[in-house]
Scaffold this motif. Structure first.
Motif, PDB file in Angstrom:
ATOM      1  N   LEU A  60       0.833  -1.199   0.000  1.00  0.00           N
ATOM      2  CA  LEU A  60       0.000   0.000   0.000  1.00  0.00           C
ATOM      3  C   LEU A  60       0.871   1.254   0.000  1.00  0.00           C
ATOM      4  O   LEU A  60       0.605   2.201  -0.741  1.00  0.00           O
ATOM      5  CB  LEU A  60      -0.951   0.016   1.192  1.00  0.00           C
ATOM      6  N   PHE A  61       1.915   1.262   0.799  1.00  0.00           N
ATOM      7  CA  PHE A  61       2.818   2.415   0.842  1.00  0.00           C
ATOM      8  C   PHE A  61       3.563   2.563  -0.482  1.00  0.00           C
ATOM      9  O   PHE A  61       3.692   3.668  -1.009  1.00  0.00           O
ATOM     10  CB  PHE A  61       3.811   2.276   1.998  1.00  0.00           C
ATOM     11  N   PHE A  62       4.060   1.445  -1.034  1.00  0.00           N
ATOM     12  CA  PHE A  62       4.789   1.500  -2.294  1.00  0.00           C
ATOM     13  C   PHE A  62       3.915   2.046  -3.423  1.00  0.00           C
ATOM     14  O   PHE A  62       4.376   2.816  -4.258  1.00  0.00           O
ATOM     15  CB  PHE A  62       5.339   0.119  -2.671  1.00  0.00           C
ATOM     16  N   GLU A  63       2.632   1.653  -3.434  1.00  0.00           N
ATOM     17  CA  GLU A  63       1.697   2.160  -4.451  1.00  0.00           C
ATOM     18  C   GLU A  63       1.543   3.670  -4.382  1.00  0.00           C
ATOM     19  O   GLU A  63       1.240   4.313  -5.382  1.00  0.00           O
ATOM     20  CB  GLU A  63       0.322   1.499  -4.282  1.00  0.00           C
ATOM     21  N   GLY A  94       4.007   5.672  -3.522  1.00  0.00           N
ATOM     22  CA  GLY A  94       5.334   6.272  -3.658  1.00  0.00           C
ATOM     23  C   GLY A  94       6.034   6.487  -2.330  1.00  0.00           C
ATOM     24  O   GLY A  94       6.965   7.288  -2.233  1.00  0.00           O
ATOM     25  N   LYS A  95       5.611   5.782  -1.292  1.00  0.00           N
ATOM     26  CA  LYS A  95       6.189   5.905   0.051  1.00  0.00           C
ATOM     27  C   LYS A  95       6.713   4.544   0.506  1.00  0.00           C
ATOM     28  O   LYS A  95       6.562   3.548  -0.191  1.00  0.00           O
ATOM     29  CB  LYS A  95       5.119   6.366   1.046  1.00  0.00           C
ATOM     30  N   THR A  96       7.292   4.520   1.695  1.00  0.00           N
ATOM     31  CA  THR A  96       7.673   3.273   2.339  1.00  0.00           C
ATOM     32  C   THR A  96       7.075   3.273   3.741  1.00  0.00           C
ATOM     33  O   THR A  96       6.723   4.339   4.261  1.00  0.00           O
ATOM     34  CB  THR A  96       9.207   3.110   2.441  1.00  0.00           C
ATOM     35  N   PRO A  97       6.963   2.111   4.385  1.00  0.00           N
ATOM     36  CA  PRO A  97       6.396   2.060   5.737  1.00  0.00           C
ATOM     37  C   PRO A  97       7.299   2.702   6.800  1.00  0.00           C
ATOM     38  O   PRO A  97       6.902   2.876   7.927  1.00  0.00           O
ATOM     39  CB  PRO A  97       6.229   0.570   6.029  1.00  0.00           C
ATOM     40  N   GLN A  98       8.517   3.044   6.425  1.00  0.00           N
ATOM     41  CA  GLN A  98       9.418   3.733   7.347  1.00  0.00           C
ATOM     42  C   GLN A  98      10.015   4.936   6.628  1.00  0.00           C
ATOM     43  O   GLN A  98      10.211   4.923   5.421  1.00  0.00           O
ATOM     44  CB  GLN A  98      10.504   2.789   7.860  1.00  0.00           C
ATOM     45  N   SER A  99      10.224   6.006   7.386  1.00  0.00           N
ATOM     46  CA  SER A  99      10.777   7.236   6.813  1.00  0.00           C
ATOM     47  C   SER A  99      11.422   8.044   7.925  1.00  0.00           C
ATOM     48  O   SER A  99      11.485   7.608   9.077  1.00  0.00           O
ATOM     49  CB  SER A  99       9.661   8.049   6.145  1.00  0.00           C
TER      50      SER A  99
END
Length: 126
Positions: free
Chosen positions: A32-35, A37-42
């Protein structure tokens, strides 16, 4: 999210190894995060598993196409609770309830609005 069961996911009898259901659910959460353009950690922080309860109902096997369904059950300031199911042709094979805490530098912090907007997609049970 669709997942095909590969040989590496199974034991010698071709049955999905129990721990891999957790991995399938983790992949669905990350996707879901990759879709978006993010990652689950930042730099804002990261999610960690605080608690989970799992129920194994029926086995999946080599070559099966599975669907991981995720539903947001509860949103709190620094954590979320999800219900995740692994299904095959509409039948639930595995189900877990998982609480994820949001941390920064090892301490609970408020989940940023930008991430809440992403996990809100799970309210409908994707």
């Amino acid at each position: 999210m669709k997942i095909r069961v590969y040989y590496e996911d199974t034991d010698a009898a071709g049955i999905v190894y129990y721990a891999n259901y957790l991995k399938f659910c983790e992949r669905a959460r990350s996707e879901l995060f990759f879709e978006k353009g993010k990652t689950p950690q930042s730099e804002e922080g990261y999610f960690v598993v605080k608690h989970l309860e799992a129920d194994y109902r029926y086995p999946a096997g080599l070559g099966d196409v599975l669907n991981v369904v995720t539903k947001l059950v509860e949103k709190r300031k620094a954590s979320i609770t999800l219900l995740q199911r692994v299904e095959k042709e509409g039948e639930t094979l595995f189900e877990m309830r998982i609480r994820l805490a949001f941390l920064k530098e090892g301490k609970p912090v408020k989940i940023p609005d930008s991430l809440y907007s992403i996990v809100s997609a799970w309210e409908s049970g994707e």
